[in-house]
Design an enzyme around this catalytic site. Structure first.
Site, PDB file in Angstrom:
ATOM      1  CE  LYS A  65      -3.921  -1.983   2.486  1.00 31.35           C
ATOM      2  NZ  LYS A  65      -4.901  -1.794   3.560  1.00 31.35           N
ATOM      3  CG  ASN A  86      -7.728   0.689  -0.318  1.00 27.76           C
ATOM      4  OD1 ASN A  86      -7.999   1.721  -0.953  1.00 27.76           O
ATOM      5  ND2 ASN A  86      -8.645   0.000   0.336  1.00 27.76           N
ATOM      6  N   GLY A 129      -0.115   1.727   9.829  1.00 27.87           N
ATOM      7  CA  GLY A 129      -0.807   2.134   8.615  1.00 27.87           C
ATOM      8  C   GLY A 129      -2.322   2.068   8.746  1.00 27.87           C
ATOM      9  CB  THR A 152       6.265   2.518  19.645  1.00 26.91           C
ATOM     10  OG1 THR A 152       6.546   1.119  19.541  1.00 26.91           O
ATOM     11  CG2 THR A 152       7.555   3.318  19.563  1.00 26.91           C
ATOM     12  CG  MET A 213      -9.498  -1.939  12.155  1.00 27.90           C
ATOM     13  SD  MET A 213      -8.384  -0.886  11.212  1.00 27.90           S
ATOM     14  CE  MET A 213      -8.749   0.702  11.947  1.00 27.90           C
TER      15      MET A 213
HETATM   16  P1  ATR Z   1      -0.766  -1.933  10.010  1.00 29.71           P
HETATM   17  O1  ATR Z   1      -0.381  -1.351   8.693  1.00 29.71           O
HETATM   18  O2  ATR Z   1      -1.672  -3.126   9.940  1.00 29.71           O
HETATM   19  O3  ATR Z   1      -1.267  -0.899  10.958  1.00 29.71           O
HETATM   20  P2  ATR Z   1       1.829  -1.831  11.204  1.00 29.71           P
HETATM   21  O4  ATR Z   1       2.086  -0.539  10.511  1.00 29.71           O
HETATM   22  O5  ATR Z   1       2.898  -2.875  11.255  1.00 29.71           O
HETATM   23  O6  ATR Z   1       0.593  -2.564  10.588  1.00 29.71           O
HETATM   24  O7  ATR Z   1       1.348  -1.480  12.684  1.00 29.71           O
HETATM   25  C1  ATR Z   1       1.047  -2.456  13.608  1.00 29.71           C
HETATM   26  C2  ATR Z   1       0.516  -1.775  14.862  1.00 29.71           C
HETATM   27  O8  ATR Z   1       0.169  -2.777  15.815  1.00 29.71           O
HETATM   28  C3  ATR Z   1       1.524  -0.879  15.550  1.00 29.71           C
HETATM   29  O9  ATR Z   1       0.836   0.191  16.140  1.00 29.71           O
HETATM   30  C4  ATR Z   1       2.112  -1.809  16.619  1.00 29.71           C
HETATM   31  O10 ATR Z   1       2.674  -1.157  17.721  1.00 29.71           O
HETATM   32  P3  ATR Z   1       4.187  -0.568  17.646  1.00 29.71           P
HETATM   33  O11 ATR Z   1       4.111   0.703  16.893  1.00 29.71           O
HETATM   34  O12 ATR Z   1       4.571  -0.391  19.068  1.00 29.71           O
HETATM   35  O13 ATR Z   1       4.982  -1.645  16.945  1.00 29.71           O
HETATM   36  C5  ATR Z   1       0.881  -2.545  17.031  1.00 29.71           C
HETATM   37  N1  ATR Z   1       1.129  -3.851  17.665  1.00 29.71           N
HETATM   38  C6  ATR Z   1       1.582  -4.986  17.083  1.00 29.71           C
HETATM   39  N2  ATR Z   1       1.651  -5.997  17.964  1.00 29.71           N
HETATM   40  C7  ATR Z   1       1.240  -5.487  19.153  1.00 29.71           C
HETATM   41  C8  ATR Z   1       1.089  -6.028  20.469  1.00 29.71           C
HETATM   42  N3  ATR Z   1       1.375  -7.305  20.727  1.00 29.71           N
HETATM   43  N4  ATR Z   1       0.623  -5.208  21.441  1.00 29.71           N
HETATM   44  C9  ATR Z   1       0.345  -3.925  21.194  1.00 29.71           C
HETATM   45  N5  ATR Z   1       0.460  -3.353  19.972  1.00 29.71           N
HETATM   46  C10 ATR Z   1       0.908  -4.115  18.963  1.00 29.71           C
END
Ligand code: ATR
Length: 273
Positions: A65, A86, A129, A152, A213
């Protein structure tokens, strides 16, 4: 016949061909919709080839994307805001138009479930994203407050700063969160690993609406957890999938398909009902 497809990697399990084939049948549009799974470094070439060979439009999913955003000739305002594309349409004058229908799909699905967004307190979990794509359409519904919480924290802060011109959006750490919220939207990918975002159970109450989602044949980890803590209204991302597809179909064909029956058939296909 007009050709469309979805680019992704992996994309074999995509439900988009199923959904768009039903939309086409319902609206009596002549088109075919397929799948393309180029190697990660061959997406740009595959996209060019598809349109050079007469393709009319495509969907783009993980992990392409953001790359699609850089490859189109023109961006819709909502794609520009989302930083990701998308949906791509080849216009009559030969321009590749990049759009993003994910956020509109989320809002349409929330509304179809009767969730009130105006004047509500919304908690958005995650700052990747998926969260970015949701922010502008959610803020356009005029919530009284939209709080972003992310593992984060700096990423949540950046996102809030980027969108604060559109409405009352702030970033808080998971520990800082203070309810009550009317709606919690989980945009994290935690459920993919069967994990949970570190949300305090005290934030869940009987009148809260919970949206994940993600979706699956059974409840996601987040939805199960929220139900255990008393949430009565829980929704997964299957409806969003169908609604974003309906929006893309409308962009391509200028005709809006109905989604209720298609969602029911998709659930049956997935073995959910
Ligand atoms: P997407 O495009 O689907 O949003 P992404 O950009 O990889 O995918 O983002 C994943 C999100 O899920 C992020 O906000 C991530 O948190 P970090 O920024 O701290 O990495 C969050 N995330 C993934 N696994 C997680 C977990 N076990 N607990 C809390 N947040 C999680």
């Amino acid at each position: 016949m007009d050709r469309y497809l979805v680019f992704g990697h992996p994309v074999r399990h995509s439900k988009s061909p199923f959904i768009h084939t039903l939309f086409a049948r319902q609206t009596q549009q002549e088109l075919e919709y397929g799948l393309a799974e180029p190697a990660v470094d061959e997406f740009a070439q595959a996209l060019r080839t598809f349109f050079a060979q007469g393709g009319k439009g495509c969907n783009v999913t993980v992990p392409f994307k953001e790359q699609a955003f850089t490859l189109v000739d023109r961006l819709s305002p909502r794609a520009k805001r989302a930083g990701a594309v998308n949906t791509i349409k080849l216009t009559d004058d030969g321009v590749l138009l990049g759009d993003n229908t994910d956020g509109a799909g989320l809002v349409a699905d929330l509304k179809s479930h009767g969730v009130t967004l105006g004047d509500s307190r919304i908690l958005l979990l995650g700052a990747g994203g998926a969260a970015r794509g949701a922010l502008a359409p959610l803020l356009a519904e005029l919530p009284s407050e939209l709080v972003i919480a992310n593992r984060t924290h700096t990423k949540a802060q950046q996102l809030a700063a980027e969108f604060c011109d559109l409405g009352p959006v702030t970033a808080q750490t998971y520990e800082q969160l203070a309810g009550p919220f009317d709606l919690v939207i989980n945009s994290t990918s935690a459920s993919l690993q069967g994990e949970l975002p570190p949300l305090a159970p005290a934030l869940i109450h009987t009148d809260i609406a919970i949206y994940d989602m993600m979706y699956g044949a059974s409840d996601t980890a987040f939805i199960s957890w929220a139900k255990q803590h008393g949430a009565r209204q829980t929704m997964d991302g299957l409806g969003m999938l169908v609604e974003q597809a309906a929006e893309a179909f409308t962009v391509w064909r200028g005709i809006r398909p109905g989604t209720k029956q298609v969602l029911r058939e998709l659930k049956r296909n997935l073995g959910v009902i």
